[in-house]
Design a protein around this motif. Structure first.
Motif, PDB file in Angstrom:
ATOM      1  N   UNK A 161      26.113  10.504   5.457  1.00 18.12           N
ATOM      2  CA  UNK A 161      27.495  10.396   4.972  1.00 18.12           C
ATOM      3  C   UNK A 161      27.542   9.901   3.531  1.00 18.12           C
ATOM      4  N   UNK A 162      26.546   9.108   3.161  1.00 15.90           N
ATOM      5  CA  UNK A 162      26.491   8.577   1.790  1.00 15.90           C
ATOM      6  C   UNK A 162      25.761   9.521   0.829  1.00 15.90           C
ATOM      7  N   UNK A 163      25.163  10.597   1.361  1.00 17.59           N
ATOM      8  CA  UNK A 163      24.437  11.533   0.504  1.00 17.59           C
ATOM      9  C   UNK A 163      22.958  11.256   0.405  1.00 17.59           C
ATOM     10  N   UNK A 164      22.397  10.556   1.402  1.00 15.41           N
ATOM     11  CA  UNK A 164      20.971  10.262   1.423  1.00 15.41           C
ATOM     12  C   UNK A 164      20.339  10.880   2.658  1.00 15.41           C
ATOM     13  N   UNK A 165      19.052  11.210   2.568  1.00 12.70           N
ATOM     14  CA  UNK A 165      18.332  11.784   3.695  1.00 12.70           C
ATOM     15  C   UNK A 165      16.985  11.094   3.859  1.00 12.70           C
ATOM     16  N   UNK A 166      16.492  11.083   5.094  1.00 19.42           N
ATOM     17  CA  UNK A 166      15.184  10.493   5.372  1.00 19.42           C
ATOM     18  C   UNK A 166      14.103  11.423   4.847  1.00 19.42           C
ATOM     19  N   UNK A 167      13.279  10.902   3.922  1.00 17.99           N
ATOM     20  CA  UNK A 167      12.238  11.711   3.292  1.00 17.99           C
ATOM     21  C   UNK A 167      10.857  11.438   3.870  1.00 17.99           C
ATOM     22  N   UNK A 168      10.626  10.236   4.412  1.00 21.86           N
ATOM     23  CA  UNK A 168       9.302   9.908   4.955  1.00 21.86           C
ATOM     24  C   UNK A 168       9.426   8.742   5.922  1.00 21.86           C
ATOM     25  N   UNK A 169       8.546   8.755   6.923  1.00 17.98           N
ATOM     26  CA  UNK A 169       8.477   7.699   7.933  1.00 17.98           C
ATOM     27  C   UNK A 169       7.028   7.247   8.037  1.00 17.98           C
ATOM     28  N   UNK A 170       6.786   5.955   7.871  1.00 16.65           N
ATOM     29  CA  UNK A 170       5.426   5.415   7.936  1.00 16.65           C
ATOM     30  C   UNK A 170       5.379   4.295   8.971  1.00 16.65           C
ATOM     31  N   UNK A 171       4.481   4.430   9.941  1.00 19.03           N
ATOM     32  CA  UNK A 171       4.290   3.387  10.948  1.00 19.03           C
ATOM     33  C   UNK A 171       3.396   2.297  10.367  1.00 19.03           C
ATOM     34  N   UNK A 172       3.852   1.051  10.449  1.00 17.43           N
ATOM     35  CA  UNK A 172       3.101  -0.080   9.924  1.00 17.43           C
ATOM     36  C   UNK A 172       2.787  -1.054  11.064  1.00 17.43           C
ATOM     37  N   UNK A 228       0.831  -1.206   0.000  1.00 17.19           N
ATOM     38  CA  UNK A 228       0.000   0.000   0.000  1.00 17.19           C
ATOM     39  C   UNK A 228       0.867   1.258   0.000  1.00 17.19           C
ATOM     40  N   UNK A 229       1.958   1.235   0.766  1.00 15.07           N
ATOM     41  CA  UNK A 229       2.858   2.390   0.794  1.00 15.07           C
ATOM     42  C   UNK A 229       3.621   2.528  -0.522  1.00 15.07           C
ATOM     43  N   UNK A 230       4.022   1.417  -1.103  1.00 17.62           N
ATOM     44  CA  UNK A 230       4.731   1.481  -2.378  1.00 17.62           C
ATOM     45  C   UNK A 230       3.838   2.023  -3.485  1.00 17.62           C
ATOM     46  N   UNK A 231       2.595   1.601  -3.499  1.00 17.31           N
ATOM     47  CA  UNK A 231       1.669   2.088  -4.521  1.00 17.31           C
ATOM     48  C   UNK A 231       1.464   3.589  -4.413  1.00 17.31           C
ATOM     49  N   UNK A 232       1.455   4.107  -3.186  1.00 18.09           N
ATOM     50  CA  UNK A 232       1.282   5.552  -2.986  1.00 18.09           C
ATOM     51  C   UNK A 232       2.542   6.327  -3.354  1.00 18.09           C
ATOM     52  N   UNK A 233       3.694   5.682  -3.260  1.00 18.14           N
ATOM     53  CA  UNK A 233       4.976   6.365  -3.479  1.00 18.14           C
ATOM     54  C   UNK A 233       5.430   6.350  -4.923  1.00 18.14           C
ATOM     55  N   UNK A 234       5.210   5.240  -5.608  1.00 19.85           N
ATOM     56  CA  UNK A 234       5.878   4.995  -6.876  1.00 19.85           C
ATOM     57  C   UNK A 234       5.080   5.452  -8.086  1.00 19.85           C
ATOM     58  N   UNK A 235       5.798   5.781  -9.147  1.00 16.26           N
ATOM     59  CA  UNK A 235       5.205   6.062 -10.448  1.00 16.26           C
ATOM     60  C   UNK A 235       4.681   4.757 -11.053  1.00 16.26           C
ATOM     61  N   UNK A 295       9.057 -13.857  -1.437  1.00 13.80           N
ATOM     62  CA  UNK A 295       7.615 -13.560  -1.365  1.00 13.80           C
ATOM     63  C   UNK A 295       7.325 -12.103  -1.695  1.00 13.80           C
ATOM     64  N   UNK A 296       8.134 -11.192  -1.162  1.00  9.37           N
ATOM     65  CA  UNK A 296       7.907  -9.776  -1.439  1.00  9.37           C
ATOM     66  C   UNK A 296       8.100  -9.468  -2.920  1.00  9.37           C
ATOM     67  N   UNK A 297       9.176  -9.989  -3.499  1.00  5.91           N
ATOM     68  CA  UNK A 297       9.441  -9.720  -4.914  1.00  5.91           C
ATOM     69  C   UNK A 297       8.257 -10.133  -5.775  1.00  5.91           C
ATOM     70  N   UNK A 298       7.729 -11.318  -5.540  1.00  7.12           N
ATOM     71  CA  UNK A 298       6.610 -11.812  -6.341  1.00  7.12           C
ATOM     72  C   UNK A 298       5.355 -10.991  -6.115  1.00  7.12           C
ATOM     73  N   UNK A 299       5.055 -10.682  -4.851  1.00  4.05           N
ATOM     74  CA  UNK A 299       3.823  -9.963  -4.528  1.00  4.05           C
ATOM     75  C   UNK A 299       3.848  -8.547  -5.082  1.00  4.05           C
ATOM     76  N   UNK A 300       4.952  -7.853  -4.883  1.00  2.00           N
ATOM     77  CA  UNK A 300       5.039  -6.461  -5.326  1.00  2.00           C
ATOM     78  C   UNK A 300       5.108  -6.373  -6.849  1.00  2.00           C
ATOM     79  N   UNK A 301       5.896  -7.236  -7.472  1.00  2.00           N
ATOM     80  CA  UNK A 301       6.020  -7.179  -8.932  1.00  2.00           C
ATOM     81  C   UNK A 301       4.687  -7.492  -9.610  1.00  2.00           C
ATOM     82  N   UNK A 302       3.937  -8.433  -9.050  1.00  2.00           N
ATOM     83  CA  UNK A 302       2.630  -8.757  -9.626  1.00  2.00           C
ATOM     84  C   UNK A 302       1.676  -7.574  -9.551  1.00  2.00           C
ATOM     85  N   UNK A 303       1.799  -6.772  -8.497  1.00  2.20           N
ATOM     86  CA  UNK A 303       0.919  -5.613  -8.321  1.00  2.20           C
ATOM     87  C   UNK A 303       1.439  -4.374  -9.034  1.00  2.20           C
TER      88      UNK A 303
END
Length: 211
Positions: free
Chosen positions: A184-195, A21-28, A42-50
């Motif tokens: 340090x790697x050049x990344x920042x926290x953009x969103x936090x979702x409690x599940x 549900x969070x991926x669907x809201x985030x991704x193009x 299991x995740x790869x199959x479930x998410x890729x199918x959706x």
């Protein structure tokens, strides 16, 4: 008929719907995803199918998971799941066997790895993600975390103690420590979702550069 070599994680079955549900809201609608530490698959199959507009590249440090990853994708009819590759986050370049990835990814996804791996793997994940994420891409991490100023659920305290008893280099990580390594790697926290089950889904992105 069950597919041979199919491994099953009850936790992955429980959490895949709220994560999706969070991926669907985030991704193009379309893009390229890299999954780090795919485990059972299991995740790869479930998410890729959706997400039929996405290509999904599963990876794992242990090739013993590859049969299960392929099996779940076959069972889900997810033809957009690519053959799994071996990837150790501590190695560079990614993946661990040549050729190295020649293109960036719009999504890098990693669930339930940081707390069952040495702390150095957090650095490896963040540095690798920074190298392989597209400019507007997202790194998504999922699992239990500790947070300053936020009471830790009793279940997570017990889980943390059990992890450290198994291996002193394991344990639930503080978000603040993870964010420092990400910065340090050049990344920042953009969103936090409690599940559910006291887990968090964290979205990381490239640090904004001053114009």
């Amino acid at each position: 008929m069950p597919i041979p070599q199919l491994q099953h994680s009850p936790a992955a079955e429980r959490n895949q719907a709220p994560i999706l549900a969070q991926l669907l809201a985030l991704l193009a609608p379309a893009g390229a995803a890299l999954e780090v530490a795919s485990g059972t698959g299991q995740h790869a199959a479930h998410f890729a199918a959706a997400l039929p507009g996405w290509t999904w590249q599963p990876t794992d440090q242990q090739a013993t998971h590859f049969g299960s990853i392929n099996g779940w994708a076959t069972q889900a009819g997810a033809r957009n799941v690519r053959p799994p590759l071996r990837l150790d986050v501590l190695q560079s370049p990614w993946p661990s066997e040549p050729p190295a990835f020649g293109a960036t990814f719009d999504l890098i996804y990693c669930a339930n790895m940081l707390h069952i791996a040495p702390w150095a793997c957090c650095t490896g994940l963040m540095q690798g993600a920074a190298r392989h994420l597209a400019p507007c891409g997202h790194l998504v991490t999922y699992g239990p975390y500790l947070e300053d100023g936020v009471p830790t659920a009793p279940g997570n305290l017990s889980f943390d103690a059990s992890l450290r008893a198994q291996d002193a280099s394991w344990g639930i990580r503080r978000i603040e420590d993870v964010a420092a390594v990400a910065a340090e790697a050049g990344l920042q926290l953009a969103a936090r979702h409690a599940l559910p089950a006291n887990n968090l889904l964290l979205v990381w992105s490239h640090t904004a550069r001053n114009a």
